[in-house]
Design an enzyme around this catalytic site. Structure first.
Site, PDB file in Angstrom:
ATOM      1  N   CYS A   1      20.255  24.272  43.483  1.00 23.39           N
ATOM      2  CA  CYS A   1      20.223  25.407  42.556  1.00 23.39           C
ATOM      3  C   CYS A   1      18.943  26.218  42.722  1.00 23.39           C
ATOM      4  O   CYS A   1      17.850  25.667  42.843  1.00 23.39           O
ATOM      5  CB  CYS A   1      20.329  24.914  41.114  1.00 23.39           C
ATOM      6  SG  CYS A   1      21.944  24.241  40.701  1.00 23.39           S
TER       7      CYS A   1
ATOM      8  N   ALA B   1      25.568  24.998  43.172  1.00 24.34           N
ATOM      9  CA  ALA B   1      26.575  24.964  42.115  1.00 24.34           C
ATOM     10  C   ALA B   1      26.867  26.370  41.599  1.00 24.34           C
ATOM     11  O   ALA B   1      25.961  27.078  41.149  1.00 24.34           O
ATOM     12  CB  ALA B   1      26.092  24.068  40.971  1.00 24.34           C
TER      13      ALA B   1
ATOM     14  N   GLN C   1      29.849  25.229  46.460  1.00 25.40           N
ATOM     15  CA  GLN C   1      30.117  24.158  45.509  1.00 25.40           C
ATOM     16  C   GLN C   1      30.565  24.781  44.192  1.00 25.40           C
ATOM     17  O   GLN C   1      29.769  25.397  43.483  1.00 25.40           O
ATOM     18  CB  GLN C   1      28.856  23.312  45.304  1.00 25.40           C
ATOM     19  CG  GLN C   1      29.081  22.084  44.444  1.00 25.40           C
ATOM     20  CD  GLN C   1      27.782  21.337  44.187  1.00 25.40           C
ATOM     21  OE1 GLN C   1      26.897  21.847  43.500  1.00 25.40           O
ATOM     22  NE2 GLN C   1      27.667  20.135  44.719  1.00 25.40           N
TER      23      GLN C   1
ATOM     24  N   TYR D   1      27.952  16.548  35.096  1.00 26.66           N
ATOM     25  CA  TYR D   1      28.602  17.809  34.752  1.00 26.66           C
ATOM     26  C   TYR D   1      30.048  17.535  34.349  1.00 26.66           C
ATOM     27  O   TYR D   1      30.463  16.389  34.222  1.00 26.66           O
ATOM     28  CB  TYR D   1      28.437  18.806  35.895  1.00 26.66           C
ATOM     29  CG  TYR D   1      26.983  19.143  36.154  1.00 26.66           C
ATOM     30  CD1 TYR D   1      26.130  19.469  35.095  1.00 26.66           C
ATOM     31  CD2 TYR D   1      26.436  19.100  37.434  1.00 26.66           C
ATOM     32  CE1 TYR D   1      24.792  19.755  35.307  1.00 26.66           C
ATOM     33  CE2 TYR D   1      25.094  19.384  37.651  1.00 26.66           C
ATOM     34  CZ  TYR D   1      24.280  19.708  36.585  1.00 26.66           C
ATOM     35  OH  TYR D   1      22.940  19.984  36.786  1.00 26.66           O
TER      36      TYR D   1
ATOM     37  N   ARG E   1      32.156  16.350  45.597  1.00 21.37           N
ATOM     38  CA  ARG E   1      30.919  15.586  45.356  1.00 21.37           C
ATOM     39  C   ARG E   1      31.109  14.749  44.105  1.00 21.37           C
ATOM     40  O   ARG E   1      31.568  15.257  43.073  1.00 21.37           O
ATOM     41  CB  ARG E   1      29.701  16.494  45.190  1.00 21.37           C
ATOM     42  CG  ARG E   1      28.443  15.730  44.761  1.00 21.37           C
ATOM     43  CD  ARG E   1      27.178  16.543  44.825  1.00 21.37           C
ATOM     44  NE  ARG E   1      26.605  16.494  46.179  1.00 21.37           N
ATOM     45  CZ  ARG E   1      25.346  16.843  46.473  1.00 21.37           C
ATOM     46  NH1 ARG E   1      24.527  17.285  45.513  1.00 21.37           N
ATOM     47  NH2 ARG E   1      24.895  16.768  47.704  1.00 21.37           N
TER      48      ARG E   1
ATOM     49  N   GLY F   1      18.177  17.961  51.121  1.00 21.63           N
ATOM     50  CA  GLY F   1      17.705  18.967  50.189  1.00 21.63           C
ATOM     51  C   GLY F   1      16.261  19.350  50.404  1.00 21.63           C
ATOM     52  O   GLY F   1      15.942  20.378  50.996  1.00 21.63           O
ATOM     53  N   ARG F   2      15.336  18.520  49.922  1.00 23.23           N
ATOM     54  CA  ARG F   2      13.918  18.896  49.883  1.00 23.23           C
ATOM     55  C   ARG F   2      13.338  19.198  51.262  1.00 23.23           C
ATOM     56  O   ARG F   2      12.492  20.082  51.407  1.00 23.23           O
ATOM     57  CB  ARG F   2      13.121  17.797  49.188  1.00 23.23           C
ATOM     58  CG  ARG F   2      13.405  17.685  47.688  1.00 23.23           C
ATOM     59  CD  ARG F   2      12.725  16.474  47.078  1.00 23.23           C
ATOM     60  NE  ARG F   2      12.932  16.395  45.641  1.00 23.23           N
ATOM     61  CZ  ARG F   2      14.005  15.864  45.069  1.00 23.23           C
ATOM     62  NH1 ARG F   2      14.986  15.376  45.819  1.00 23.23           N
ATOM     63  NH2 ARG F   2      14.111  15.814  43.750  1.00 23.23           N
TER      64      ARG F   2
END
Length: 360
Positions: free
Chosen positions: A26, A58, A100, A181, A229, A321-322
Site C-alpha cells: 500500500c 490492495a 490485488q 480484511y 492471497r 516487499g521491503r
C-alpha cells in the site's frame, strides 16, 4: 535438476520470466481511488528493474472497501483509465502486472500511516465499516454486520472491478483474503460469530470467498490468471488454521485459482507471531505439498534466501516487499549476485557489472 529463482513459470495463459515478484504494498497516495504520478513512478521503477510480476497494492472494489482514504480503487471507469498508462509501461518493459482486489471490512476507515489519526470518523472523511459480525477490531470503529443481500452485492462488486481490470490489460487478478480484511474476517471463527449460512462451519465461513472466486473466475473466462492471497494462520488458539488453509486452497484450485499467495496473521490483535527471516515459508510449503502452487512472502531479503526457497521446492515463487522498496531494481541486483545474465534496460546497461564484478 532443481528449479531456479530465474527459471520461467507458466500459467494457463501467462508465462513469467522468473519467480522473483513484487509483493502488493500500500502507498496510501491516491485521491478518490485514482492512481497518479506517484503510482506511475513507483510501479514504473519495478518494470525498469525487470521484475517478472508487479502486483499493484490492495485496491478497493467499492469506496468503503479501502483501508484509508488514500487507497486505490477500481469501482469506476475513471480509476480504470488512470491505471492504463501504468499497465502499458509495465508491458513495454516486459513485465507482467497484476492487481490485488480487496475489501478491508472492519479494518477500513483508517488514517494513512503518517497522519495524526489511526481511525477516522465521518467528520474526518471516514465511513461506516462492515464485517461478518458486529465485532470491532481493537481500536477501530464498530462495524455494521452485513446482511445476505449486502454480501451477494459485494460479490457482484468484485466481479465488476475484475472486468475493469481485465479490460485495461492486467495480467493477474489477485483476490485479497488475508491480513484480517473482509474475506479473512469471514474465514476466522474469531471474527465471524454468525449463525446463518455464512457462519460456524468451515463450509459456511468459506462461502463468501468461494462464491466470489467462482463468480470472478467465470467472468474472466480463462483469459486472465487468477491468484488468491490468504493468511494461512491466525497464530491464535481457536482461529483460522493451516489445515483449513490447505483445504480451502485445494477448493480454490478447482475454481480456477492458479496460485495461492501465502501470508499469515492480521486478524487478531496481539497474536503470538514469531517473526524472522522466511517465517511464513513453511505455510507456503505445506499448501504446495497438498498439490496447490504457492508463492512465499515475509522477511525474504537476500538473493541466497530467495534462491534457496525455490531450489528446495518450498514454494513456486517469492513475493518481495521491503527489498523492492529499498531498491526497485532489485531483480537486476539479485541476478548479478547469483552470477546470472538477464536483459537490462538499454538506458541502464552501462551500469551493469561484468562477471568479475566490475562496472562496464
Amino acid at each position: 535438476m532443481s528449479t531456479s529463482l530465474f527459471d520461467p513459470i507458466s500459467f494457463s495463459n501467462l508465462i513469467l520470466r522468473n519467480r522473483l515478484w513484487v509483493s502488493p504494498m500500500c502507498q496510501y497516495s491516491a485521491i478518490d481511488g485514482i492512481p497518479n504520478a506517484w503510482h506511475q513512478a513507483h510501479y514504473g521503477a519495478f518494470a525498469q528493474g525487470r521484475a517478472a510480476l508487479i502486483m499493484v497494492e490492495a485496491t478497493g472494489v467499492v469506496p468503503e472497501a479501502r483501508i484509508t482514504p488514500g487507497c486505490l480503487g477500481l469501482w469506476n471507469d475513471e480509476q480504470a483509465q488512470a491505471f492504463k498508462p501504468i499497465v502499458e509501461f509495465a508491458h513495454l518493459n516486459g513485465s507482467a502486472i497484476g492487481v490485488q482486489l480487496a475489501h478491508a471490512g472492519r479494518k477500513a476507515s483508517a488514517g494513512i500511516p503518517w497522519s495524526a489519526h489511526r481511525v477516522l470518523d465521518q467528520s474526518q472523511g471516514g465511513w461506516q465499516t462492515v464485517a461478518p459480525s458486529p465485532l470491532a477490531y481493537p481500536g477501530m470503529n464498530q462495524p455494521h454486520e452485513l446482511n445476505i443481500q449486502e454480501i451477494t452485492q459485494l460479490t457482484d462488486d468484485f466481479v465488476a472491478a475484475t472486468l475493469r481490470a481485465q479490460e485495461i490489460g492486467f495480467d493477474v487478478i489477485e483476490i485479497h483474503a488475508a491480513h484480517g480484511y473482509l474475506f479473512h474476517q469471514f474465514l476466522s471463527p474469531l471474527s465471524n460469530t454468525r449463525t446463518d449460512d455464512y457462519g460456524q462451519s468451515f463450509e459456511n465461513r468459506t462461502r463468501f470467498l468461494i462464491d466470489t472466486v467462482a463468480a470472478v473466475s467465470a467472468a474472466l473466462q480463462g483469459k486472465t490468471t487468477l491468484f488468491v492471497r490468504i493468511s494461512a494462520s491466525d497464530w491464535t488458539e481457536g482461529g483460522w488454521s493451516i489445515d483449513e488453509s490447505i483445504q480451502l486452497s485445494q477448493k480454490l484450485k478447482t475454481l480456477g485459482v492458479e496460485l495461492i499467495d501465502v501470508s499469515s496473521g492480521g486478524n487478531v490483535h496481539g497474536a503470538a507471531i514469531t517473526a524472522g527471516p522466511g517465517f511464513q515459508v513453511p505455510f507456503a510449503t505445506a499448501i504446495k505439498a497438498a498439490g496447490v502452487p504457492t508463492s512465499a512472502v515475509g522477511l525474504i531479503d537476500s538473493a541466497e534466501q530467495a534462491q534457496a526457497i525455490i531450489q528446495n521446492g518450498e514454494a513456486d515463487a517469492v513475493m518481495i516487499g521491503r527489498s523492492f522498496l529499498r531498491n526497485p531494481h532489485w531483480t537486476l541486483e539479485v541476478a548479478e549476485e547469483l552470477g546470472l545474465s538477464i536483459e537490462w534496460p538499454q538506458q541502464y546497461d552501462r551500469a551493469r557489472r561484468n562477471p568479475k564484478g566490475q562496472i562496464k
